[in-house]
Scaffold this motif. Structure first.
Motif, PDB file in Angstrom:
ATOM      1  N   THR A 222       0.822  -1.212   0.000  1.00 57.53           N
ATOM      2  CA  THR A 222       0.000   0.000   0.000  1.00 57.53           C
ATOM      3  C   THR A 222       0.857   1.263   0.000  1.00 57.53           C
ATOM      4  O   THR A 222       0.355   2.365  -0.157  1.00 57.53           O
ATOM      5  CB  THR A 222      -0.926   0.027   1.233  1.00 57.53           C
ATOM      6  N   ASP A 223       2.174   1.120   0.216  1.00 52.25           N
ATOM      7  CA  ASP A 223       3.055   2.282   0.189  1.00 52.25           C
ATOM      8  C   ASP A 223       3.174   2.847  -1.230  1.00 52.25           C
ATOM      9  O   ASP A 223       2.897   2.158  -2.215  1.00 52.25           O
ATOM     10  CB  ASP A 223       4.458   1.901   0.673  1.00 52.25           C
ATOM     11  N   GLN A 224       3.591   4.093  -1.321  1.00 53.14           N
ATOM     12  CA  GLN A 224       3.969   4.660  -2.611  1.00 53.14           C
ATOM     13  C   GLN A 224       5.365   4.137  -2.926  1.00 53.14           C
ATOM     14  O   GLN A 224       6.375   4.747  -2.586  1.00 53.14           O
ATOM     15  CB  GLN A 224       3.947   6.190  -2.549  1.00 53.14           C
ATOM     16  N   VAL A 225       5.410   2.983  -3.565  1.00 50.46           N
ATOM     17  CA  VAL A 225       6.677   2.289  -3.764  1.00 50.46           C
ATOM     18  C   VAL A 225       7.531   3.015  -4.795  1.00 50.46           C
ATOM     19  O   VAL A 225       7.068   3.372  -5.876  1.00 50.46           O
ATOM     20  CB  VAL A 225       6.429   0.838  -4.208  1.00 50.46           C
ATOM     21  N   SER A 226       8.798   3.230  -4.430  1.00 48.74           N
ATOM     22  CA  SER A 226       9.779   3.804  -5.348  1.00 48.74           C
ATOM     23  C   SER A 226      11.084   3.038  -5.158  1.00 48.74           C
ATOM     24  O   SER A 226      11.191   2.174  -4.274  1.00 48.74           O
ATOM     25  CB  SER A 226       9.995   5.285  -5.061  1.00 48.74           C
ATOM     26  N   GLU A 227      12.073   3.351  -5.948  1.00 49.08           N
ATOM     27  CA  GLU A 227      13.356   2.674  -5.791  1.00 49.08           C
ATOM     28  C   GLU A 227      13.943   2.912  -4.408  1.00 49.08           C
ATOM     29  O   GLU A 227      14.635   2.059  -3.853  1.00 49.08           O
ATOM     30  CB  GLU A 227      14.319   3.140  -6.885  1.00 49.08           C
ATOM     31  N   GLN A 228      13.643   4.078  -3.814  1.00 50.99           N
ATOM     32  CA  GLN A 228      14.151   4.384  -2.483  1.00 50.99           C
ATOM     33  C   GLN A 228      13.537   3.488  -1.406  1.00 50.99           C
ATOM     34  O   GLN A 228      14.126   3.303  -0.342  1.00 50.99           O
ATOM     35  CB  GLN A 228      13.890   5.856  -2.160  1.00 50.99           C
ATOM     36  N   THR A 229      12.342   2.941  -1.692  1.00 52.71           N
ATOM     37  CA  THR A 229      11.712   2.031  -0.735  1.00 52.71           C
ATOM     38  C   THR A 229      12.619   0.847  -0.416  1.00 52.71           C
ATOM     39  O   THR A 229      12.652   0.350   0.713  1.00 52.71           O
ATOM     40  CB  THR A 229      10.372   1.511  -1.311  1.00 52.71           C
ATOM     41  N   PHE A 230      13.371   0.404  -1.407  1.00 57.78           N
ATOM     42  CA  PHE A 230      14.168  -0.812  -1.274  1.00 57.78           C
ATOM     43  C   PHE A 230      15.659  -0.540  -1.043  1.00 57.78           C
ATOM     44  O   PHE A 230      16.421  -1.473  -0.757  1.00 57.78           O
ATOM     45  CB  PHE A 230      14.031  -1.658  -2.550  1.00 57.78           C
ATOM     46  N   ALA A 231      16.089   0.717  -1.174  1.00 61.86           N
ATOM     47  CA  ALA A 231      17.517   1.021  -1.239  1.00 61.86           C
ATOM     48  C   ALA A 231      18.280   0.573   0.002  1.00 61.86           C
ATOM     49  O   ALA A 231      19.362  -0.038  -0.096  1.00 61.86           O
ATOM     50  CB  ALA A 231      17.724   2.515  -1.476  1.00 61.86           C
ATOM     51  N   SER A 232      17.760   0.860   1.193  1.00 66.69           N
ATOM     52  CA  SER A 232      18.488   0.534   2.422  1.00 66.69           C
ATOM     53  C   SER A 232      18.724  -0.965   2.566  1.00 66.69           C
ATOM     54  O   SER A 232      19.845  -1.412   2.857  1.00 66.69           O
ATOM     55  CB  SER A 232      17.719   1.066   3.636  1.00 66.69           C
ATOM     56  N   THR A 233      17.668  -1.752   2.354  1.00 67.31           N
ATOM     57  CA  THR A 233      17.805  -3.213   2.455  1.00 67.31           C
ATOM     58  C   THR A 233      18.777  -3.745   1.412  1.00 67.31           C
ATOM     59  O   THR A 233      19.626  -4.599   1.711  1.00 67.31           O
ATOM     60  CB  THR A 233      16.437  -3.891   2.287  1.00 67.31           C
ATOM     61  N   LEU A 234      18.679  -3.252   0.195  1.00 68.63           N
ATOM     62  CA  LEU A 234      19.543  -3.742  -0.870  1.00 68.63           C
ATOM     63  C   LEU A 234      21.006  -3.407  -0.614  1.00 68.63           C
ATOM     64  O   LEU A 234      21.898  -4.203  -0.937  1.00 68.63           O
ATOM     65  CB  LEU A 234      19.089  -3.175  -2.218  1.00 68.63           C
ATOM     66  N   ARG A 235      21.267  -2.249  -0.010  1.00 66.91           N
ATOM     67  CA  ARG A 235      22.662  -1.913   0.328  1.00 66.91           C
ATOM     68  C   ARG A 235      23.210  -2.903   1.360  1.00 66.91           C
ATOM     69  O   ARG A 235      24.377  -3.315   1.288  1.00 66.91           O
ATOM     70  CB  ARG A 235      22.740  -0.485   0.854  1.00 66.91           C
ATOM     71  N   ASP A 236      22.368  -3.255   2.332  1.00 64.14           N
ATOM     72  CA  ASP A 236      22.800  -4.255   3.314  1.00 64.14           C
ATOM     73  C   ASP A 236      23.082  -5.589   2.637  1.00 64.14           C
ATOM     74  O   ASP A 236      24.042  -6.300   3.002  1.00 64.14           O
ATOM     75  CB  ASP A 236      21.725  -4.446   4.383  1.00 64.14           C
ATOM     76  N   TRP A 237      22.266  -5.947   1.666  1.00 63.99           N
ATOM     77  CA  TRP A 237      22.428  -7.227   0.988  1.00 63.99           C
ATOM     78  C   TRP A 237      23.662  -7.253   0.090  1.00 63.99           C
ATOM     79  O   TRP A 237      24.183  -8.327  -0.215  1.00 63.99           O
ATOM     80  CB  TRP A 237      21.167  -7.560   0.178  1.00 63.99           C
ATOM     81  N   GLN A 238      24.134  -6.070  -0.333  1.00 62.84           N
ATOM     82  CA  GLN A 238      25.371  -6.031  -1.112  1.00 62.84           C
ATOM     83  C   GLN A 238      26.513  -6.670  -0.324  1.00 62.84           C
ATOM     84  O   GLN A 238      27.350  -7.381  -0.887  1.00 62.84           O
ATOM     85  CB  GLN A 238      25.735  -4.588  -1.462  1.00 62.84           C
ATOM     86  N   LEU A 239      26.540  -6.431   0.971  1.00 60.32           N
ATOM     87  CA  LEU A 239      27.591  -6.986   1.819  1.00 60.32           C
ATOM     88  C   LEU A 239      27.444  -8.491   1.992  1.00 60.32           C
ATOM     89  O   LEU A 239      28.428  -9.211   2.160  1.00 60.32           O
ATOM     90  CB  LEU A 239      27.569  -6.298   3.193  1.00 60.32           C
ATOM     91  N   LEU A 240      26.189  -8.971   1.946  1.00 59.59           N
ATOM     92  CA  LEU A 240      25.949 -10.407   2.095  1.00 59.59           C
ATOM     93  C   LEU A 240      26.316 -11.180   0.831  1.00 59.59           C
ATOM     94  O   LEU A 240      26.611 -12.378   0.892  1.00 59.59           O
ATOM     95  CB  LEU A 240      24.466 -10.656   2.423  1.00 59.59           C
ATOM     96  N   ALA A 241      26.262 -10.499  -0.320  1.00 54.81           N
ATOM     97  CA  ALA A 241      26.603 -11.103  -1.619  1.00 54.81           C
ATOM     98  C   ALA A 241      25.883 -12.425  -1.868  1.00 54.81           C
ATOM     99  O   ALA A 241      26.515 -13.481  -2.040  1.00 54.81           O
ATOM    100  CB  ALA A 241      28.112 -11.298  -1.715  1.00 54.81           C
ATOM    101  N   PRO A 242      24.550 -12.416  -1.890  1.00 57.69           N
ATOM    102  CA  PRO A 242      23.819 -13.666  -2.187  1.00 57.69           C
ATOM    103  C   PRO A 242      24.059 -14.122  -3.619  1.00 57.69           C
ATOM    104  O   PRO A 242      24.403 -13.321  -4.501  1.00 57.69           O
ATOM    105  CB  PRO A 242      22.351 -13.264  -1.982  1.00 57.69           C
TER     106      PRO A 242
END
Length: 420
Positions: A222-242
């Motif tokens: 229901t949020d106004q989803v934008s690329e910024q919605t996901f940015a913080s989580t994705l930056r954390d996942w960069q370190l995990l390197a799935p």
């Protein structure tokens, strides 16, 4: 005035059918018979069309070729003799994707003894409450698109699903991850029934096939989803390197997520559920969607004889390539036609008993057989890959030959663009 010519057998049959229907309605009113009893009496008439109601958000999804698949199945059925000499006729009802409208239509159809079966609805949240109404009135319901497991398993004997469930898709995509050697996978899912069910099934299956889910995050649809919605989580996942990311979401927000993944420089493979199998993914994510592997119920390049016969017939009739909706509508009507022809009568009791006995029936979305609860006990989940801005068929690992690479065929406007 010249004397009237004798009525033709066809006209006599129509007149007899109309008279039979009128008598059924009269007896229902006079004797207080239930709609189910009246429907059984009406089904024993040897004249008049067999009416199948098709409930769908027709106006909202005019771009989906679902109706064409239904019509082709009916035309083939009637051209080969119909049901004991009677034609099948579709009656379209538009539920607008609304729970309230869907319930009203279901009650109206349940009270109409001329309707022998219903095919519908699209969304699970509409289908589930409507299914209880049909079942209580002993109306056979075939669900061609609702994927929420909650539809079945409630003891509703008159309800059958001719597509896969969210659990089926999640499990299959976990198998795809394992087949491709992805050992460490992160899951991003939409916070609704569909997203939770899909991600849970993926994670449960992953643990059994050697795939480790190293991170999991959700987002609010229901949020106004934008690329910024996901940015913080994705930056954390960069370190995990799935090794890969699995997205359990719906377009357009899932497309925005895909775009965000690539914009941040994450290059790992992307896997997605069937609700991403839509041109809207390509429109939203653009070039970022290239290489994404997406689940689907159908692709016209699947090299099975049943699929290729269907594609040839569909193109000859409509001058276009069938989409996912076409295949789901076609299979739903054809398996119903099989039951109508096989059952001793077209009455609700005989139809339901015959549907439960369906086994190894060859559909264009795979072989069909039903569990005691009405789900498909044999399930086929097709995988596609985005290449050159197109959804292309992705053959299973064991397949060889030119089809393994996929051919450039656009699957236009699959029904999965709409949340279910």
């Amino acid at each position: 005035m010249p004397p009237a010519s004798p009525a033709s057998p066809r006209h006599t049959r129509r007149a007899r059918g109309a008279l039979g229907a009128a008598l059924v309605l009269l007896l229902t009113a006079c004797q207080g018979a239930s709609p189910a009893d009246a429907r059984t009496a009406r089904s024993s008439d040897d004249a008049g069309d067999i009416v199948v109601a098709v409930v769908w958000p027709w106006h909202a999804l005019r771009q989906v070729r679902y109706g064409d698949g239904l019509e082709l199945a009916v035309e083939e059925l009637n051209a080969s003799g119909g049901i004991r000499g009677r034609n099948v006729r579709l009656r379209r009802e538009d539920d607008s994707g609304s729970v309230d409208v869907g319930r009203l239509i279901a009650q109206h159809l349940a009270n109409d003894p001329s309707v022998l079966a219903v095919i519908g609805h699209l969304q699970s949240y509409v289908t589930i409450p409507a299914a209880s109404i049909y079942d209580e009135a002993e109306v056979l319901l075939i669900s061609p698109a609702a994927t929420d497991p909650a539809l079945t398993g409630r003891g509703l004997r008159h309800v059958f699903r001719t597509t896969f469930t969210d659990k089926d898709v999640g499990r299959r995509m976990a198998d795809v991850a394992a087949e491709r050697g992805y050992k460490r996978v992160a899951i991003y899912y939409m916070r609704n029934t569909y997203g939770r069910g899909l991600s849970n099934a993926f994670e449960e299956r992953a643990g059994n096939v050697g795939v480790n889910v190293i991170a999991r995050q959700s987002y609010d649809p229901t949020d106004q989803v934008s690329e910024q919605t996901f940015a913080s989580t994705l930056r954390d996942w960069q370190l995990l390197a799935p090794d890969a990311l699995f997205i359990a979401g719906e377009v357009p927000s899932a497309g925005t997520l895909v775009a965000a993944i690539r914009k941040l420089g994450l290059t790992m493979p992307i896997l997605g559920g069937d609700a991403m199998s839509s041109p809207e993914l390509l429109a939203t994510a653009g070039a970022a969607a290239e290489g994404a592997i997406i689940a689907s119920a159908f692709h016209p390049d699947e090299p099975s004889p049943a699929v290729q016969r269907f594609v040839t017939a569909f193109r000859a009739r409509f001058g276009a390539t069938p989409d996912v909706g076409s295949a789901l509508g076609y299979d739903a009507m054809r398996v119903l036609g099989h039951a109508l022809r096989t059952a001793p009568t077209a009455g609700p009791a005989d139809l339901v008993k015959t549907m439960h006995a369906v086994s190894n029936w060859p559909g264009v979305t795979g072989t069909v057989a039903f569990s005691p609860g009405g789900d498909r006990s044999t399930v086929s989940v097709v995988t596609t890959v985005v290449r050159n801005g197109q959804f292309q068929y992705l053959a299973p690992p064991a397949a060889t030959g030119p089809k393994a690479a996929g051919a450039t065929v656009a699957v236009r406007s699959p029904l999965n663009a709409t949340p279910r």
